[in-house]
Write an enzyme that holds these catalytic residues in place. Structure first.
Site, short mmCIF file in Angstrom:
data_model
loop_
_atom_site.label_atom_id
_atom_site.label_comp_id
_atom_site.label_asym_id
_atom_site.label_seq_id
_atom_site.Cartn_x
_atom_site.Cartn_y
_atom_site.Cartn_z
N HIS A 234 32.97 45.39 38.88
CA HIS A 234 33.54 45.36 40.23
C HIS A 234 34.86 44.58 40.23
CE1 HIS A 234 33.07 44.95 44.76
NE2 HIS A 234 34.04 44.09 44.49
N GLU A 235 34.84 43.38 39.66
CA GLU A 235 36.05 42.55 39.67
C GLU A 235 37.12 43.09 38.72
OE1 GLU A 235 36.27 40.65 42.11
OE2 GLU A 235 34.13 40.70 42.59
N HIS B 92 39.12 45.86 40.30
CA HIS B 92 40.20 45.41 41.17
C HIS B 92 41.49 45.21 40.37
CE1 HIS B 92 38.11 44.96 44.96
NE2 HIS B 92 37.17 44.21 44.41
#
Length: 182
Positions: A87-88, A91
Site C-alpha cells: 500500500h505505502e 503511493h
C-alpha cells in the site's frame, strides 16, 4: 556455497521490521523493472503511532519517506507485510510515475496495487483495540446554528494563537461555550 552448507544450521528468520524493510525494497525494484523508471530514494522509519498502519510522504521527485507503525507490524506481521507494505510503496510508485497531482487512492495508485497482486483498499482492517492511543479532551463551542465539540488541539490553537474556526453549516465563527453569546 550458502551459509547453511557451511554451518549446517538454518538461517535465522527475519524480524518483522527486517521483513517489512526487505519487502519494501523488493517492491521498489519490481516497480523499477516494470515501469522502466528510477524510483526515488526511500527512507524507511518505524515511528508511526496511533491506529494508522503506514504513511508515505514524497519530499520531492528523488526522495520519499515511508513510515510504518511498528506496534501494528508486531501484532499482525503477515498481513502487514502482505497488505500495508505494498500500500505505502504503491503511493511512492504512483507519485514517481504520474506526479504529485494524482489522488492518493486514485486509479494510478490502484493500478500499482493490482500489479503488486494486492486488492486496493484505502484502510486496513487490523484489530487496534490493544494499541495505546491518546484520547483528547473535548470542548463545547457554539455558533448560530448549534453546538460543536472541538478537540483540545483546536481549542489550544484558538486560545494560544487566536485562530478562528467557522461552522461548516452557517459559516459563523465558533465561540467557546463559556464565552458564548448565543
Amino acid at each position: 556455497m550458502t551459509r547453511e552448507s557451511i554451518t549446517d544450521e538454518p538461517e535465522a528468520p527475519l524480524s518483522p521490521l527486517e521483513h517489512a524493510t526487505t519487502r519494501t525494497g523488493a517492491l521498489l525494484r519490481e516497480a523499477e523493472a516494470w515501469l522502466h523508471l528510477a524510483m526515488p530514494q526511500v527512507e524507511i522509519r518505524f515511528d508511526l503511532r496511533g491506529t494508522a498502519a503506514g504513511q508515505a510522504r514524497m519530499r520531492n521527485t528523488s526522495f520519499a519517506l515511508i513510515r510504518y507503525n511498528a506496534a501494528l507490524l508486531r501484532l499482525h506481521p503477515e498481513e502487514f507485510v502482505a497488505e500495508t507494505v505494498p500500500h505505502e510503496v504503491a503511493h511512492v510508485v504512483a507519485f514517481a510515475k504520474h506526479g504529485a497531482r494524482i489522488r492518493p487512492h486514485g486509479a494510478e495508485w490502484q493500478a500499482v496495487m493490482r500489479h503488486f497482486g494486492v486488492e486496493p483498499s484505502r484502510c486496513h482492517r487490523y484489530d487496534v483495540s490493544r494499541l495505546r492511543t491518546r484520547s483528547l479532551q473535548r470542548f463545547l463551542y457554539r455558533c448560530g446554528c448549534g453546538t460543536h465539540e472541538i478537540s483540545s488541539i483546536r481549542h489550544n490553537r484558538i486560545c494560544r494563537q487566536g485562530i478562528v474556526y467557522l461552522c461548516r453549516r452557517c459559516r459563523q465563527p465558533l465561540h467557546h461555550e463559556a464565552e458564548s453569546r448565543y
